[in-house]
Design a protein around this motif. Structure first.
Motif, PDB file in Angstrom:
ATOM      1  N   ILE A 206      -0.712  13.762   2.090  1.00  0.00           N
ATOM      2  CA  ILE A 206      -0.576  12.594   1.217  1.00  0.00           C
ATOM      3  C   ILE A 206      -0.635  13.074  -0.227  1.00  0.00           C
ATOM      4  O   ILE A 206      -1.524  13.845  -0.596  1.00  0.00           O
ATOM      5  CB  ILE A 206      -1.707  11.579   1.477  1.00  0.00           C
ATOM      6  N   TYR A 207       0.304  12.608  -1.048  1.00  0.00           N
ATOM      7  CA  TYR A 207       0.384  13.054  -2.441  1.00  0.00           C
ATOM      8  C   TYR A 207      -0.181  11.985  -3.382  1.00  0.00           C
ATOM      9  O   TYR A 207       0.067  10.790  -3.202  1.00  0.00           O
ATOM     10  CB  TYR A 207       1.832  13.355  -2.819  1.00  0.00           C
ATOM     11  N   VAL A 208      -0.917  12.458  -4.380  1.00  0.00           N
ATOM     12  CA  VAL A 208      -1.552  11.553  -5.341  1.00  0.00           C
ATOM     13  C   VAL A 208      -1.299  12.054  -6.756  1.00  0.00           C
ATOM     14  O   VAL A 208      -1.467  13.242  -7.037  1.00  0.00           O
ATOM     15  CB  VAL A 208      -3.082  11.473  -5.107  1.00  0.00           C
ATOM     16  N   ASP A 209      -0.900  11.138  -7.624  1.00  0.00           N
ATOM     17  CA  ASP A 209      -0.835  11.439  -9.056  1.00  0.00           C
ATOM     18  C   ASP A 209      -2.188  11.054  -9.644  1.00  0.00           C
ATOM     19  O   ASP A 209      -2.455   9.878  -9.912  1.00  0.00           O
ATOM     20  CB  ASP A 209       0.296  10.651  -9.721  1.00  0.00           C
ATOM     21  N   ARG A 210      -3.049  12.040  -9.821  1.00  0.00           N
ATOM     22  CA  ARG A 210      -4.427  11.753 -10.231  1.00  0.00           C
ATOM     23  C   ARG A 210      -4.519  11.217 -11.659  1.00  0.00           C
ATOM     24  O   ARG A 210      -5.573  10.729 -12.064  1.00  0.00           O
ATOM     25  CB  ARG A 210      -5.289  13.014 -10.070  1.00  0.00           C
ATOM     26  N   GLN A 211      -3.441  11.332 -12.427  1.00  0.00           N
ATOM     27  CA  GLN A 211      -3.440  10.812 -13.786  1.00  0.00           C
ATOM     28  C   GLN A 211      -3.058   9.330 -13.824  1.00  0.00           C
ATOM     29  O   GLN A 211      -3.200   8.683 -14.862  1.00  0.00           O
ATOM     30  CB  GLN A 211      -2.454  11.615 -14.655  1.00  0.00           C
ATOM     31  N   SER A 212      -2.582   8.815 -12.709  1.00  0.00           N
ATOM     32  CA  SER A 212      -2.107   7.430 -12.660  1.00  0.00           C
ATOM     33  C   SER A 212      -3.058   6.573 -11.823  1.00  0.00           C
ATOM     34  O   SER A 212      -3.261   6.836 -10.637  1.00  0.00           O
ATOM     35  CB  SER A 212      -0.697   7.370 -12.072  1.00  0.00           C
ATOM     36  N   LYS A 213      -3.616   5.553 -12.436  1.00  0.00           N
ATOM     37  CA  LYS A 213      -4.517   4.638 -11.725  1.00  0.00           C
ATOM     38  C   LYS A 213      -3.759   3.901 -10.623  1.00  0.00           C
ATOM     39  O   LYS A 213      -4.272   3.677  -9.533  1.00  0.00           O
ATOM     40  CB  LYS A 213      -5.121   3.644 -12.713  1.00  0.00           C
ATOM     41  N   GLU A 214      -2.504   3.535 -10.914  1.00  0.00           N
ATOM     42  CA  GLU A 214      -1.674   2.837  -9.927  1.00  0.00           C
ATOM     43  C   GLU A 214      -1.409   3.721  -8.722  1.00  0.00           C
ATOM     44  O   GLU A 214      -1.466   3.265  -7.577  1.00  0.00           O
ATOM     45  CB  GLU A 214      -0.353   2.412 -10.570  1.00  0.00           C
ATOM     46  N   SER A 215      -1.123   5.007  -8.971  1.00  0.00           N
ATOM     47  CA  SER A 215      -0.869   5.947  -7.883  1.00  0.00           C
ATOM     48  C   SER A 215      -2.111   6.134  -7.023  1.00  0.00           C
ATOM     49  O   SER A 215      -2.027   6.198  -5.791  1.00  0.00           O
ATOM     50  CB  SER A 215      -0.409   7.298  -8.441  1.00  0.00           C
ATOM     51  N   ARG A 216      -3.270   6.204  -7.661  1.00  0.00           N
ATOM     52  CA  ARG A 216      -4.521   6.368  -6.906  1.00  0.00           C
ATOM     53  C   ARG A 216      -4.778   5.156  -6.024  1.00  0.00           C
ATOM     54  O   ARG A 216      -5.236   5.276  -4.886  1.00  0.00           O
ATOM     55  CB  ARG A 216      -5.693   6.598  -7.862  1.00  0.00           C
ATOM     56  N   SER A 217      -4.470   3.971  -6.547  1.00  0.00           N
ATOM     57  CA  SER A 217      -4.639   2.746  -5.772  1.00  0.00           C
ATOM     58  C   SER A 217      -3.673   2.707  -4.590  1.00  0.00           C
ATOM     59  O   SER A 217      -4.058   2.357  -3.468  1.00  0.00           O
ATOM     60  CB  SER A 217      -4.403   1.534  -6.676  1.00  0.00           C
ATOM     61  N   ASP A 218      -2.413   3.088  -4.848  1.00  0.00           N
ATOM     62  CA  ASP A 218      -1.414   3.122  -3.766  1.00  0.00           C
ATOM     63  C   ASP A 218      -1.787   4.141  -2.707  1.00  0.00           C
ATOM     64  O   ASP A 218      -1.603   3.911  -1.504  1.00  0.00           O
ATOM     65  CB  ASP A 218      -0.033   3.451  -4.345  1.00  0.00           C
ATOM     66  N   SER A 219      -2.312   5.293  -3.142  1.00  0.00           N
ATOM     67  CA  SER A 219      -2.663   6.347  -2.190  1.00  0.00           C
ATOM     68  C   SER A 219      -3.816   5.917  -1.295  1.00  0.00           C
ATOM     69  O   SER A 219      -3.892   6.322  -0.129  1.00  0.00           O
ATOM     70  CB  SER A 219      -3.021   7.639  -2.934  1.00  0.00           C
ATOM     71  N   LEU A 220      -4.722   5.078  -1.810  1.00  0.00           N
ATOM     72  CA  LEU A 220      -5.821   4.574  -0.991  1.00  0.00           C
ATOM     73  C   LEU A 220      -5.276   3.699   0.133  1.00  0.00           C
ATOM     74  O   LEU A 220      -5.700   3.818   1.290  1.00  0.00           O
ATOM     75  CB  LEU A 220      -6.809   3.782  -1.853  1.00  0.00           C
ATOM     76  N   SER A 221      -4.297   2.844  -0.187  1.00  0.00           N
ATOM     77  CA  SER A 221      -3.669   2.000   0.842  1.00  0.00           C
ATOM     78  C   SER A 221      -2.918   2.862   1.859  1.00  0.00           C
ATOM     79  O   SER A 221      -2.984   2.610   3.073  1.00  0.00           O
ATOM     80  CB  SER A 221      -2.701   1.007   0.182  1.00  0.00           C
ATOM     81  N   THR A 222      -2.222   3.891   1.347  1.00  0.00           N
ATOM     82  CA  THR A 222      -1.492   4.812   2.233  1.00  0.00           C
ATOM     83  C   THR A 222      -2.458   5.534   3.154  1.00  0.00           C
ATOM     84  O   THR A 222      -2.193   5.697   4.359  1.00  0.00           O
ATOM     85  CB  THR A 222      -0.699   5.837   1.397  1.00  0.00           C
ATOM     86  N   LEU A 223      -3.580   5.975   2.604  1.00  0.00           N
ATOM     87  CA  LEU A 223      -4.575   6.693   3.396  1.00  0.00           C
ATOM     88  C   LEU A 223      -5.165   5.800   4.478  1.00  0.00           C
ATOM     89  O   LEU A 223      -5.286   6.221   5.644  1.00  0.00           O
ATOM     90  CB  LEU A 223      -5.687   7.213   2.483  1.00  0.00           C
ATOM     91  N   GLU A 224      -5.523   4.578   4.128  1.00  0.00           N
ATOM     92  CA  GLU A 224      -6.112   3.660   5.106  1.00  0.00           C
ATOM     93  C   GLU A 224      -5.151   3.405   6.265  1.00  0.00           C
ATOM     94  O   GLU A 224      -5.559   3.376   7.428  1.00  0.00           O
ATOM     95  CB  GLU A 224      -6.496   2.349   4.429  1.00  0.00           C
ATOM     96  N   LYS A 225      -3.862   3.223   5.935  1.00  0.00           N
ATOM     97  CA  LYS A 225      -2.861   2.995   6.980  1.00  0.00           C
ATOM     98  C   LYS A 225      -2.699   4.229   7.853  1.00  0.00           C
ATOM     99  O   LYS A 225      -2.614   4.138   9.086  1.00  0.00           O
ATOM    100  CB  LYS A 225      -1.518   2.622   6.339  1.00  0.00           C
ATOM    101  N   LYS A 226      -2.676   5.417   7.222  1.00  0.00           N
ATOM    102  CA  LYS A 226      -2.485   6.660   7.971  1.00  0.00           C
ATOM    103  C   LYS A 226      -3.662   6.905   8.916  1.00  0.00           C
ATOM    104  O   LYS A 226      -3.478   7.307  10.076  1.00  0.00           O
ATOM    105  CB  LYS A 226      -2.324   7.834   7.017  1.00  0.00           C
ATOM    106  N   LEU A 227      -4.883   6.657   8.414  1.00  0.00           N
ATOM    107  CA  LEU A 227      -6.067   6.845   9.255  1.00  0.00           C
ATOM    108  C   LEU A 227      -6.016   5.936  10.480  1.00  0.00           C
ATOM    109  O   LEU A 227      -6.334   6.357  11.599  1.00  0.00           O
ATOM    110  CB  LEU A 227      -7.335   6.568   8.444  1.00  0.00           C
TER     111      LEU A 227
END
Length: 361
Positions: A206-227
């Motif tokens: 899973i890829y995250v743009d750590r400089q982007s708050k929006e990307s971090r939020s999207d990655s959390l949703s992606t992670l929850e779905k993947k888990l």
């Protein structure tokens, strides 16, 4: 003429060849500047204000006394090129294997059979990478009773959504890849790396743009779905999460980020243990990745132990009895879950409780 005689003649021929001698002299000069630069780059950390390390003991390197210039120089002279050749060969070999099995396929077409092949490639690549770096791993299975958290007669299922591991250096990724062929959470820039990006994408990272708050939020949703998909067998890849979010010196366990815990799905804890005082440490702590890679490649070998814990599966007792009885005022439920996992990992590994996080680093 015996084989040994032929081998000796070949060695002498190569050794006294003028081209080899020229190359060796040039390589010796390059190695001198590399090690000299390594010491200069890391001097600021070695000579840092002691009050900083008292405030942030989680990031204190404990092996400075073992940084001997001549020892590292000889390591670079005779080991560096061999190790780098092994590392590059492993990466390119894994890329070729991934491209072969995924040729003409889209990521969405990845089924169980293909995923298992990719996981096997990742395991082999991870182990070859570690051997190339002179890193040898051993496993120890820690048997723990979770009754006080999960109640009596709790489910001891081995099905889980992700592995959880402490974070010491970038090598942790290769250690866990070699263990179970897992993907991981990494910076968005890795996706575009030659060879590496292709491998990481296909093994389920899973890829995250750590400089982007929006990307971090999207990655959390992606992670929850993947888990959830992994746990419910709709996805067949594996995932390893380093919930500390940054690296320590291998003596502490830092506070966990929430990503792995908000879904309250079963997790399998792991602890990577290294020796950091008798030799050069594998811990990355605060030094840059290029300096760390050079350091690793100049040391003949390292030993790493992986402690593997039973799967922790939150159940009704945990959610309705343990969490309400142990939650602090205004504290979210996931914090209790993460604290339990941290406690389990620390009690059985000897890791100390670290209070600082990425921001402190």
């Amino acid at each position: 003429m015996s084989f040994l005689s032929l081998l000796l003649k070949l060695i002498l021929l190569i050794t006294f060849n003028k081209y080899f001698i020229t190359f060796f002299i040039l390589w010796a000069i390059v190695c001198y500047f590399l090690i000299n630069n390594l010491f200069k780059n890391c001097e600021k950390y070695k000579n840092a204000d002691k009050s900083l390390y008292e405030k942030y003991p989680e990031f204190l390197r404990r092996d400075w006394d073992n940084w001997v210039f001549m020892r590292l120089y000889l390591g670079a002279l005779f080991l560096l090129w061999i190790k780098l050749f092994g590392v590059l060969s492993t990466i390119i070999g894994a890329w070729i294997a991934v491209r072969y099995f995924t040729n003409g396929k889209k990521l969405e077409e990845k089924n169980e059979e293909l995923t298992n092949k990719l996981k096997a490639i990742a395991r082999i690549a991870g182990r070859c990478f570690l051997i190339s770096c002179g890193i040898f791993t051993s496993h120890k299975y820690v048997d723990i009773d979770y009754e006080k958290y999960l109640g009596k007669l709790y489910d001891k299922s081995e099905n889980y959504s992700a592995s959880i591991c402490n974070h010491i250096s970038w090598l942790d990724i290769m250690i866990m890849m070699g263990d179970n062929g897992c993907g991981f959470i990494t910076n968005i820039g890795v996706k575009n790396y030659y060879f590496i990006g292709t491998i990481c994408t296909w093994i389920g990272s899973i890829y995250v743009d750590r400089q982007s708050k929006e990307s971090r939020s999207d990655s959390l949703s992606t992670l929850e779905k993947k888990l959830k998909d992994i746990y419910e067998k709709r996805e067949f890849s594996s995932l390893c999460i380093f919930p500390e979010g940054t690296t320590s010196n291998g003596q502490y366990l830092l506070p966990f980020k929430k990503g792995a815990f908000t879904s309250f799905l079963p997790l399998q804890p792991n602890v990577i243990k290294i020796e950091s005082q008798k030799s050069l440490s594998l811990a990355m702590d605060i030094i840059e990745i290029t300096n760390h890679l050079l350091l690793v490649c100049c040391v003949p070998y390292h030993f790493v132990e992986i402690l593997k814990f039973p799967v922790f599966s939150p159940n009704e007792y945990f959610m309705k009895t343990y969490i309400p009885n142990n939650k602090k005022e205004s504290e979210e439920d996931w914090v209790v879950y993460s604290d339990v996992i941290r406690k389990i990992m620390m009690e059985s590994s000897g890791l100390k409780n670290g209070n600082n996080s990425f921001e402190g680093k």
